[in-house]
Design a protein around this motif. Structure first.
Motif, PDB file in Angstrom:
ATOM      1  N   SER A  11       0.777  -1.403   0.140  1.00 64.09           N
ATOM      2  CA  SER A  11       0.021   0.026   0.036  1.00 64.09           C
ATOM      3  C   SER A  11       0.796   1.158  -0.090  1.00 64.09           C
ATOM      4  CB  SER A  11      -0.783   0.023   1.332  1.00 64.09           C
ATOM      5  OG  SER A  11      -0.262  -0.124   2.318  1.00 64.09           O
ATOM      6  N   SER A  12       1.905   1.143   0.389  1.00 62.83           N
ATOM      7  CA  SER A  12       3.076   2.251   0.469  1.00 62.83           C
ATOM      8  C   SER A  12       4.304   1.706   0.800  1.00 62.83           C
ATOM      9  CB  SER A  12       2.691   2.967   1.730  1.00 62.83           C
ATOM     10  OG  SER A  12       2.931   2.427   2.986  1.00 62.83           O
ATOM     11  N   GLU A  92       6.964   8.060   4.355  1.00 63.03           N
ATOM     12  CA  GLU A  92       5.873   7.150   3.690  1.00 63.03           C
ATOM     13  C   GLU A  92       5.338   7.870   2.486  1.00 63.03           C
ATOM     14  OE1 GLU A  92       2.740   3.981   5.143  1.00 63.03           O
ATOM     15  OE2 GLU A  92       2.927   5.366   6.382  1.00 63.03           O
ATOM     16  N   VAL A  94       2.605   6.682  -0.697  1.00 62.88           N
ATOM     17  CA  VAL A  94       1.659   5.700  -1.030  1.00 62.88           C
ATOM     18  C   VAL A  94       2.122   5.090  -2.406  1.00 62.88           C
ATOM     19  CG1 VAL A  94      -0.502   6.394   0.124  1.00 62.88           C
ATOM     20  CG2 VAL A  94      -0.062   7.182  -2.177  1.00 62.88           C
ATOM     21  N   CYS A  98       3.862   6.827  -5.589  1.00 64.14           N
ATOM     22  CA  CYS A  98       4.901   6.576  -6.151  1.00 64.14           C
ATOM     23  C   CYS A  98       5.406   6.414  -7.655  1.00 64.14           C
ATOM     24  CB  CYS A  98       5.492   5.251  -5.404  1.00 64.14           C
ATOM     25  SG  CYS A  98       7.204   5.059  -5.262  1.00 64.14           S
TER      26      CYS A  98
END
Length: 308
Positions: A11-12, A92, A94, A98
């Motif tokens: 998810s990330s 972080e 997502v 990215c």
């Protein structure tokens, strides 16, 4: 989530920033922030001047304004996130974010390469074919050159981002980089990543290889024509307009190629040096381009000095 994402996509991801220099992140961010501010200010100024000033509605300045717009996209797709990593430990990103960031970085770098080639063509026509300059560089020709640069750049990089999206990621989610660089993300995938490596390498080599060869040829022809000019003044003036362009080209290609090949084969290069170079590559050319071009171009220089 995006329809084409694989169910095994994380998810990330976690972006480390500059590996090995984490302690200095807070302080490194200040010069980065200053350079980003200068890049935005310089490129927005060039864009506004070219749009507003009737006497700047010439091919050379159209190219300049497109270059400024691309540089704004390149820096803004990376710097705000990079500064938030350095200052607020917001590591972080997502997965979709990215992939989008990767598309902007690689896609618009390829577009910029095409625009630099178009600018070399513009200089070639101006110096070697001055009588045909206006007949050949009509507004429709300029539009077609821009369109070709955009379609080629984004068209080549779109499959790259789709291929990254369809990989499976089952290891750690930590990207040892300040932004989502293609190879840095691919290294985290499990399974066969050879198609990604081959396509990435081929796409980059086709863009950079063909553009840099054509730019070199056009400058050799320009140099030959300049050396043949009778008056010293004309020679100096031609050298002046071309030297700024050559500076921009070297600024764009040299660190870019270093970063690109270091990511694949640079085992002996310290990681923090490579990542720092990759970060500066997306920051220094956009910051210096308006200064090198804008200050060399008399109409832009005069307008800026009047404003000041």
């Amino acid at each position: 989530t995006m329809p084409f994402l694989n169910h095994s996509s994380p998810s990330s991801f976690i972006l480390t920033g500059i590996p090995g220099l984490e302690v200095a992140h807070f302080w490194i961010a200040f010069p980065f922030c200053t350079m980003y501010f200068m890049a935005v200010l310089g490129n927005v100024t060039v864009l506004l001047l070219v749009v507003m000033e009737q006497n700047l509605h010439l091919p050379m300045f159209y190219f300049l304004s497109v270059l400024a717009a691309i540089d704004l996209v390149l820096t803004t797709s990376t710097m705000p996130k990079l500064l938030s990593i350095f200052w607020f430990h917001s590591h972080e990103i997502v997965f979709e974010g990215c992939v989008v960031q990767m598309f902007f970085i690689h896609g618009f770098s390829a577009v910029e390469s095409g625009v630099l080639l178009a600018m070399a063509f513009d200089r070639y026509l101006a110096i070697c074919r001055p009588l045909h300059y206006w007949a050949m560089l009509t507004s429709s020709t300029i539009s077609k050159l821009f369109l070709a640069a955009v379609v080629r750049g984004l068209g080549l990089m779109a499959p790259l981002t789709c291929m990254v999206s369809s990989l499976s990621y089952c290891g750690p989610r930590v990207i040892a980089h300040s932004y989502c660089e293609h190879m840095a993300v691919v290294k985290l995938a499990c399974g066969d990543t050879r198609p990604n490596n081959i396509y990435g390498l081929t796409a980059a080599t086709v863009v950079v290889g063909s553009d840099s060869i054509l730019i070199t040829v056009s400058y050799m022809l320009i140099l030959r024509a300049v050396m043949g000019l009778s008056s010293k003044e004309a020679r100096l003036k031609s050298f002046g307009t071309c030297s700024s362009h050559v500076c921009v080209i070297l600024l764009f290609y040299t660190p870019g190629l270093f970063s690109f090949y270091a990511q694949r084969w640079g085992r002996s290069i310290p990681e923090h040096l490579h990542i720092l170079m990759a970060d500066l590559y997306l920051l220094v050319p956009p910051m210096l381009n308006p200064l090198i071009y804008g200050m060399r171009a008399e109409p832009i220089r005069e307008r800026v000095l009047n404003l000041v």
